[in-house]
Design an enzyme around this catalytic site. Structure first.
Site, PDB file in Angstrom:
ATOM      1  N   MET A  46     -91.922  20.684  13.869  1.00 16.16           N
ATOM      2  CA  MET A  46     -92.740  20.048  12.828  1.00 16.16           C
ATOM      3  C   MET A  46     -93.515  21.127  12.080  1.00 16.16           C
ATOM      4  O   MET A  46     -94.395  21.786  12.655  1.00 16.16           O
ATOM      5  CB  MET A  46     -93.693  19.021  13.452  1.00 16.16           C
ATOM      6  CG  MET A  46     -92.987  17.732  13.844  1.00 16.16           C
ATOM      7  SD  MET A  46     -94.128  16.496  14.479  1.00 16.16           S
ATOM      8  CE  MET A  46     -94.485  17.153  16.088  1.00 16.16           C
ATOM      9  N   CYS A 169     -84.492  18.482   6.482  1.00 20.02           N
ATOM     10  CA  CYS A 169     -85.767  18.480   5.764  1.00 20.02           C
ATOM     11  C   CYS A 169     -85.605  17.828   4.379  1.00 20.02           C
ATOM     12  O   CYS A 169     -84.774  18.244   3.575  1.00 20.02           O
ATOM     13  CB  CYS A 169     -86.287  19.905   5.601  1.00 20.02           C
ATOM     14  SG  CYS A 169     -87.830  19.933   4.689  1.00 20.02           S
TER      15      CYS A 169
HETATM   16  C1  LIG Z   1     -95.436  16.945   9.713  1.00 17.45           C
HETATM   17  C2  LIG Z   1     -93.953  16.996   9.992  1.00 17.45           C
HETATM   18  C3  LIG Z   1     -93.283  18.186   9.873  1.00 17.45           C
HETATM   19  C4  LIG Z   1     -91.903  18.250  10.132  1.00 17.45           C
HETATM   20  N1  LIG Z   1     -91.258  19.457  10.070  1.00 17.45           N
HETATM   21  C5  LIG Z   1     -89.954  19.547  10.424  1.00 17.45           C
HETATM   22  C6  LIG Z   1     -89.284  20.803  10.493  1.00 17.45           C
HETATM   23  O1  LIG Z   1     -89.871  21.866  10.268  1.00 17.45           O
HETATM   24  N2  LIG Z   1     -87.966  20.799  10.863  1.00 17.45           N
HETATM   25  C7  LIG Z   1     -87.282  19.650  11.162  1.00 17.45           C
HETATM   26  O2  LIG Z   1     -86.094  19.703  11.492  1.00 17.45           O
HETATM   27  N3  LIG Z   1     -87.899  18.451  11.110  1.00 17.45           N
HETATM   28  C8  LIG Z   1     -89.201  18.373  10.776  1.00 17.45           C
HETATM   29  N4  LIG Z   1     -89.841  17.170  10.805  1.00 17.45           N
HETATM   30  C9  LIG Z   1     -89.093  15.978  11.266  1.00 17.45           C
HETATM   31  C10 LIG Z   1     -89.288  15.795  12.770  1.00 17.45           C
HETATM   32  O3  LIG Z   1     -88.765  16.890  13.494  1.00 17.45           O
HETATM   33  C11 LIG Z   1     -88.590  14.506  13.256  1.00 17.45           C
HETATM   34  O4  LIG Z   1     -87.227  14.583  12.968  1.00 17.45           O
HETATM   35  C12 LIG Z   1     -89.159  13.257  12.577  1.00 17.45           C
HETATM   36  O5  LIG Z   1     -90.566  13.282  12.565  1.00 17.45           O
HETATM   37  C13 LIG Z   1     -88.669  11.968  13.277  1.00 17.45           C
HETATM   38  O6  LIG Z   1     -89.022  11.964  14.624  1.00 17.45           O
HETATM   39  P1  LIG Z   1     -90.324  11.123  15.182  1.00 17.45           P
HETATM   40  O7  LIG Z   1     -90.135   9.699  14.768  1.00 17.45           O
HETATM   41  O8  LIG Z   1     -90.281  11.344  16.657  1.00 17.45           O
HETATM   42  O9  LIG Z   1     -91.520  11.723  14.503  1.00 17.45           O
HETATM   43  C14 LIG Z   1     -91.197  17.091  10.514  1.00 17.45           C
HETATM   44  C15 LIG Z   1     -91.891  15.875  10.631  1.00 17.45           C
HETATM   45  C16 LIG Z   1     -93.251  15.820  10.372  1.00 17.45           C
HETATM   46  C17 LIG Z   1     -93.968  14.515  10.525  1.00 17.45           C
END
Ligand SMILES: Cc1cc2nc3c(=O)[nH]c(=O)nc-3n(C[C@H](O)[C@H](O)[C@H](O)COP(=O)(O)O)c2cc1C
Length: 446
Positions: A46, A169
């Protein structure tokens, strides 16, 4: 309008409460190339969140005591299959009976272009990690095969255990350079990137992607097969399209479709907020491991709770996990803040040593004060960010968030936290707990 990576995404659009499935649980381990990951849980990358402090904080918060199973106490024999199925038999550090419930951590995404342009001495800024973070994966984004291959080599030389490519992303500044989910519309280019990186490194290589650009262009199954053909060691799917952003619910059925299509491990991601959700995803998709993003800053105990559930279910047939009290929450905030402050002190000490060396060699040092001020601003920013995630869902959390956002310094942020928790307790904690202290929680739920 589609959402982008901002703090607003701490909210789930329309969360579903899953019941704990009777027979499914998160696997005790999985293997990516030659790296064994136990348990089969991953902290999602993230941007702006999963820096070294946050990653270590989550690993520590996930520590849980591994009790001997009844069969071990009785010195009874277990079959090999039973042994390998047992979470407690997977512990590799016999000096302690603690294991982190978070099996793998990942860096924030790092620009391959930026990395390959940066001087070696400055790369550390992007790729800092500590020994206790292993196994750790570094995530890269970019669209140029040669640059990505160079950067993957840098990642390998830095000592990372795995390298990951970001194809998910949705941020405009990334997509406009054809990186992240922008690539999902160009499978031939993805293939060239896969092959270039694969040829460049011997460490396990994985990819994290979304289902496709839009519902009309879903490519996740095709992409997973391509990854397998090109020698990648695992795939992770955030089960949404780029157009979805973070809206609606993650469509876990696409994780199941990917799992059906390939033999390499599949990591499921999207909308896991509780141990129940984690087990339900495994049940619904058959995925080999689960990945948690927003759930970690909102509930830093989530990996520990999943591990506790698995261990108790195995030992006693009934899965239970601890839930945090207000005092636990208070300690958790303080611990994270203390870790941030310690990290800054460490960076400043290293900076001072470097400056002293430059002065001694007759070179002039500029900008130190500016750097120092910037670090402190970053630290206060991180405190505020974490407090915002963490207090979401706590009764009256909005009043704490308001006072935190009005605070101008680290001590002021801490004072806001202290006064909030003091009003909720007869006896607020007066002393800062040691950074490693994560006491057992009072309440237990099943
Ligand atoms: C603040 C934020 C930053 C993120 N940055 C990245 C990142 O750098 N690389 C990536 O592959 N996904 C990134 N994501 C996506 C998360 O890795 C993840 O796929 C997404 O939040 C869904 O999963 P969750 O429902 O468990 O949050 C980001 C998500 C958030 C909320």
């Amino acid at each position: 309008m589609k959402k982008r990576y901002t703090l607003e995404q701490k909210h789930w659009d329309s969360p579903t409460d899953h019941a704990m499935p009777e027979h499914s649980r998160v696997p005790a381990s999985f293997t990516v190339g030659n790296v064994r990951i136990a348990p089969a849980t991953v902290l999602a990358p993230m941007a702006g969140v999963t820096d070294t402090v946050f990653r270590r904080f989550i690993k520590n918060a996930s520590l849980f005591a591994v009790a001997p199973t009844p069969s071990q106490n009785l010195l009874s024999f277990r079959s090999e299959a039973e042994e390998s199925a047992s979470l407690s038999s997977q512990i590799e550090a016999p000096t302690t009976n603690q294991q982190s419930g978070c099996g793998l951590i990942m860096t924030e995404f790092t620009s391959a272009d930026g990395l390959s342009r940066t001087r070696e001495s400055k790369r550390k800024r992007y790729l800092t990690f500590y020994d206790d973070e292993h196994p750790i994966s570094a995530q890269l984004f970019g669209s140029n095969p040669a640059t990505l291959a160079d950067s993957a080599r840098i990642v390998q030389d830095c000592g990372f255990d795995l390298v990951d490519l970001n194809l998910g992303c949705p941020a405009k500044r990334v997509v406009s350079c054809n990186g992240g989910s922008g690539l999902l519309r160009d499978l031939p280019l993805i293939e060239r990137i896969f092959r270039a990186i694969r040829a460049a490194v011997s460490i396990p290589f994985t990819v994290k992607f979304r289902m496709g650009w839009s519902d009309a262009e879903i490519v996740c199954v095709q992409l997973a097969r391509l990854a397998e053909e090109c020698g990648l060691n695992a795939v992770a799917l955030h089960a949404r399209t780029r157009e979805d952003g973070y809206t609606g619910q993650a469509r876990w059925e696409y994780i199941a479709a990917v799992k059906d299509a390939v033999r390499i491990p599949v990591i499921g991601n999207g909308d896991i907020r509780t141990p129940e959700d984690a087990a339900a995803m495994v049940h619904a998709t058959g995925c080999d491991a689960i990945m948690i993003g927003r759930g970690a800053p909102a509930n830093p105990w989530i990996f520990r709770q999943i591990a506790q559930y698995t261990a108790t279910k195995e030992a006693a047939g009934v899965g239970t996990y601890d839930v945090p009290t207000d005092q636990d929450r208070y300690r958790m905030v303080r611990t994270y803040f203390q870790m941030l402050v310690d990290e800054i002190a460490q960076e400043e000490a290293a900076e001072a040593a470097r400056a002293a060396a430059l002065i001694a060699s007759g070179q002039i040092v500029n900008g130190e004060q500016m750097l120092k001020a910037q670090r402190h601003r970053d630290c206060v920013g991180k405190m505020k960010q974490f407090a915002a995630w963490f207090t979401h869902g706590i009764p009256n959390g909005s009043s704490l968030r308001k006072s935190i956002f009005e605070a101008r310094s680290g001590p002021a942020v801490l004072a806001a936290v202290e006064s909030f928790f003091a009003t909720r307790h007869d006896q607020p904690a007066q002393e800062a707990p040691p950074a490693e202290a994560f006491p057992l929680f009072a309440d237990t739920c099943g």
